[in-house]
Design a protein around this motif. Structure first.
Motif, PDB file in Angstrom:
ATOM      1  N   GLN A 268      -4.235   6.651  -0.521  1.00  0.00           N
ATOM      2  CA  GLN A 268      -2.869   6.830  -0.035  1.00  0.00           C
ATOM      3  C   GLN A 268      -2.150   5.484   0.041  1.00  0.00           C
ATOM      4  O   GLN A 268      -0.983   5.376  -0.345  1.00  0.00           O
ATOM      5  CB  GLN A 268      -2.870   7.502   1.327  1.00  0.00           C
ATOM      6  CG  GLN A 268      -1.464   7.764   1.871  1.00  0.00           C
ATOM      7  CD  GLN A 268      -1.516   8.427   3.220  1.00  0.00           C
ATOM      8  OE1 GLN A 268      -1.901   7.805   4.210  1.00  0.00           O
ATOM      9  NE2 GLN A 268      -1.134   9.704   3.252  1.00  0.00           N
ATOM     10  N   ALA A 269      -2.835   4.463   0.521  1.00  0.00           N
ATOM     11  CA  ALA A 269      -2.229   3.136   0.598  1.00  0.00           C
ATOM     12  C   ALA A 269      -1.821   2.658  -0.787  1.00  0.00           C
ATOM     13  O   ALA A 269      -0.730   2.098  -0.965  1.00  0.00           O
ATOM     14  CB  ALA A 269      -3.211   2.153   1.242  1.00  0.00           C
ATOM     15  N   GLN A 270      -2.659   2.890  -1.771  1.00  0.00           N
ATOM     16  CA  GLN A 270      -2.321   2.485  -3.138  1.00  0.00           C
ATOM     17  C   GLN A 270      -1.116   3.267  -3.654  1.00  0.00           C
ATOM     18  O   GLN A 270      -0.252   2.700  -4.333  1.00  0.00           O
ATOM     19  CB  GLN A 270      -3.530   2.656  -4.055  1.00  0.00           C
ATOM     20  CG  GLN A 270      -4.617   1.641  -3.734  1.00  0.00           C
ATOM     21  CD  GLN A 270      -5.850   1.787  -4.604  1.00  0.00           C
ATOM     22  OE1 GLN A 270      -6.494   2.822  -4.645  1.00  0.00           O
ATOM     23  NE2 GLN A 270      -6.158   0.712  -5.317  1.00  0.00           N
ATOM     24  N   ARG A 271      -1.040   4.553  -3.335  1.00  0.00           N
ATOM     25  CA  ARG A 271       0.119   5.350  -3.769  1.00  0.00           C
ATOM     26  C   ARG A 271       1.398   4.843  -3.105  1.00  0.00           C
ATOM     27  O   ARG A 271       2.452   4.778  -3.741  1.00  0.00           O
ATOM     28  CB  ARG A 271      -0.107   6.835  -3.460  1.00  0.00           C
ATOM     29  CG  ARG A 271      -1.152   7.487  -4.348  1.00  0.00           C
ATOM     30  CD  ARG A 271      -1.200   8.997  -4.190  1.00  0.00           C
ATOM     31  NE  ARG A 271      -1.549   9.454  -2.868  1.00  0.00           N
ATOM     32  CZ  ARG A 271      -2.791   9.648  -2.425  1.00  0.00           C
ATOM     33  NH1 ARG A 271      -3.826   9.388  -3.222  1.00  0.00           N
ATOM     34  NH2 ARG A 271      -3.011  10.098  -1.207  1.00  0.00           N
ATOM     35  N   LEU A 272       1.325   4.471  -1.828  1.00  0.00           N
ATOM     36  CA  LEU A 272       2.506   3.932  -1.142  1.00  0.00           C
ATOM     37  C   LEU A 272       2.966   2.640  -1.797  1.00  0.00           C
ATOM     38  O   LEU A 272       4.169   2.413  -1.959  1.00  0.00           O
ATOM     39  CB  LEU A 272       2.206   3.659   0.333  1.00  0.00           C
ATOM     40  CG  LEU A 272       2.109   4.849   1.256  1.00  0.00           C
ATOM     41  CD1 LEU A 272       1.774   4.385   2.663  1.00  0.00           C
ATOM     42  CD2 LEU A 272       3.391   5.657   1.254  1.00  0.00           C
TER      43      LEU A 272
ATOM     44  N   GLY B 171       8.097  -3.438  -3.091  1.00  0.00           N
ATOM     45  CA  GLY B 171       7.387  -4.442  -2.316  1.00  0.00           C
ATOM     46  C   GLY B 171       8.277  -5.266  -1.408  1.00  0.00           C
ATOM     47  O   GLY B 171       7.813  -5.809  -0.413  1.00  0.00           O
ATOM     48  N   ASP B 172       9.579  -5.360  -1.732  1.00  0.00           N
ATOM     49  CA  ASP B 172      10.467  -6.123  -0.856  1.00  0.00           C
ATOM     50  C   ASP B 172      10.914  -5.303   0.348  1.00  0.00           C
ATOM     51  O   ASP B 172      11.508  -5.828   1.279  1.00  0.00           O
ATOM     52  CB  ASP B 172      11.668  -6.657  -1.625  1.00  0.00           C
ATOM     53  CG  ASP B 172      12.539  -5.560  -2.225  1.00  0.00           C
ATOM     54  OD1 ASP B 172      12.064  -4.414  -2.384  1.00  0.00           O
ATOM     55  OD2 ASP B 172      13.706  -5.853  -2.540  1.00  0.00           O
ATOM     56  N   ALA B 173      10.593  -3.992   0.363  1.00  0.00           N
ATOM     57  CA  ALA B 173      10.958  -3.132   1.481  1.00  0.00           C
ATOM     58  C   ALA B 173       9.747  -2.745   2.329  1.00  0.00           C
ATOM     59  O   ALA B 173       9.858  -2.602   3.541  1.00  0.00           O
ATOM     60  CB  ALA B 173      11.640  -1.868   0.970  1.00  0.00           C
TER      61      ALA B 173
ATOM     62  N   PHE C 130      -3.786  -4.554  -2.834  1.00  0.00           N
ATOM     63  CA  PHE C 130      -2.941  -5.006  -1.720  1.00  0.00           C
ATOM     64  C   PHE C 130      -3.751  -5.920  -0.804  1.00  0.00           C
ATOM     65  O   PHE C 130      -4.984  -5.911  -0.815  1.00  0.00           O
ATOM     66  CB  PHE C 130      -2.347  -3.812  -0.952  1.00  0.00           C
ATOM     67  CG  PHE C 130      -3.339  -2.782  -0.502  1.00  0.00           C
ATOM     68  CD1 PHE C 130      -4.057  -2.940   0.678  1.00  0.00           C
ATOM     69  CD2 PHE C 130      -3.543  -1.636  -1.249  1.00  0.00           C
ATOM     70  CE1 PHE C 130      -4.966  -1.996   1.102  1.00  0.00           C
ATOM     71  CE2 PHE C 130      -4.448  -0.673  -0.839  1.00  0.00           C
ATOM     72  CZ  PHE C 130      -5.163  -0.850   0.340  1.00  0.00           C
ATOM     73  N   PRO C 131      -3.082  -6.732   0.004  1.00  0.00           N
ATOM     74  CA  PRO C 131      -3.790  -7.656   0.894  1.00  0.00           C
ATOM     75  C   PRO C 131      -4.673  -6.918   1.903  1.00  0.00           C
ATOM     76  O   PRO C 131      -4.271  -5.892   2.459  1.00  0.00           O
ATOM     77  CB  PRO C 131      -2.669  -8.403   1.621  1.00  0.00           C
ATOM     78  CG  PRO C 131      -1.474  -8.241   0.742  1.00  0.00           C
ATOM     79  CD  PRO C 131      -1.627  -6.899   0.081  1.00  0.00           C
ATOM     80  N   VAL C 132      -5.859  -7.471   2.122  1.00  0.00           N
ATOM     81  CA  VAL C 132      -6.800  -6.901   3.088  1.00  0.00           C
ATOM     82  C   VAL C 132      -7.346  -8.036   3.947  1.00  0.00           C
ATOM     83  O   VAL C 132      -7.866  -9.026   3.422  1.00  0.00           O
ATOM     84  CB  VAL C 132      -7.969  -6.171   2.383  1.00  0.00           C
ATOM     85  CG1 VAL C 132      -9.029  -5.732   3.395  1.00  0.00           C
ATOM     86  CG2 VAL C 132      -7.464  -4.976   1.577  1.00  0.00           C
ATOM     87  N   GLY C 133      -7.213  -7.880   5.249  1.00  0.00           N
ATOM     88  CA  GLY C 133      -7.767  -8.839   6.196  1.00  0.00           C
ATOM     89  C   GLY C 133      -8.985  -8.261   6.881  1.00  0.00           C
ATOM     90  O   GLY C 133      -9.105  -7.042   7.037  1.00  0.00           O
TER      91      GLY C 133
END
Length: 182
Positions: A53-57, A63-65, A97-100
């Motif tokens: 789901q995160a990848q679909r979002l 990315g600027d929003a 996407f970034p992952v901490g």
């Protein structure tokens, strides 16, 4: 205890970041909505639903929003969830996407950011608006349409906030004017 909605989102306590050139924090993301996914790579619901789901979002919203961010919050199976294993997992699942990595709890098995947000477990989706306020928090599977609709509302609110003049200083001085009719 439930999270406090519409309050400033707590800061993140992380030890390492992947897929970003510099560590991320909420002040650096101000002006964007944030979809934060707390997950564990050994959590079936995280792997089958939350991360896809995160990848679909990330693909659906500019990315600027909207910033999509992962937070690897390990509260069990610590030995199997090392940074090296996470790095391989992110590569194999093509998570871009970034992952901490959530910092370990202090005298507590619950990681620091997970505790600060009062999360019940993983997966947990946290939506933060462009002003840094916690808008929604969902433990478990969140339906795509509901998440997309909520993010759209958050982005519309940000656009409306930018367009409307602020009367905060007027109110601080003791006079709060009513909004102008549309």
């Amino acid at each position: 205890m439930a999270p406090i909605i519409n309050a400033p989102a707590p800061s993140w306590s992380t030890t390492q970041w992947f897929n970003t050139s510099a560590p991320l924090d909420l002040p650096a993301l101000r002006g964007k909505a944030v979809a934060l996914y707390a997950f564990q790579m050994l959590c079936p619901g995280c792997v089958s639903h939350a991360l896809p789901q995160a990848q679909r979002l990330r693909e659906a919203f500019p990315g600027d929003a909207l910033a999509v961010v992962g937070l690897h919050s390990v509260f069990e199976h610590h030995a199997a969830n090392s940074a090296e294993t996470l790095e391989a997992f992110l590569h194999e699942y093509r998570i871009g996407f970034p992952v901490g990595i959530d910092a370990a709890g202090i005298d507590d098995p619950i990681p620091q950011t997970m505790s600060a947000y009062r999360m019940r477990g993983t997966p947990t989706l946290v939506l933060i608006d462009a002003q840094g306020r916690l808008r929604r928090q969902v433990f478990g599977q969140a339906p795509d349409l509901n998440v997309g609709a909520e993010i759209t509302r958050i982005l519309q609110d940000a656009t409306r906030d930018e367009a409307e003049p602020s009367h905060a200083n007027d109110c601080a001085a003791g006079a709060c004017p009513a909004p102008l009719p549309n």
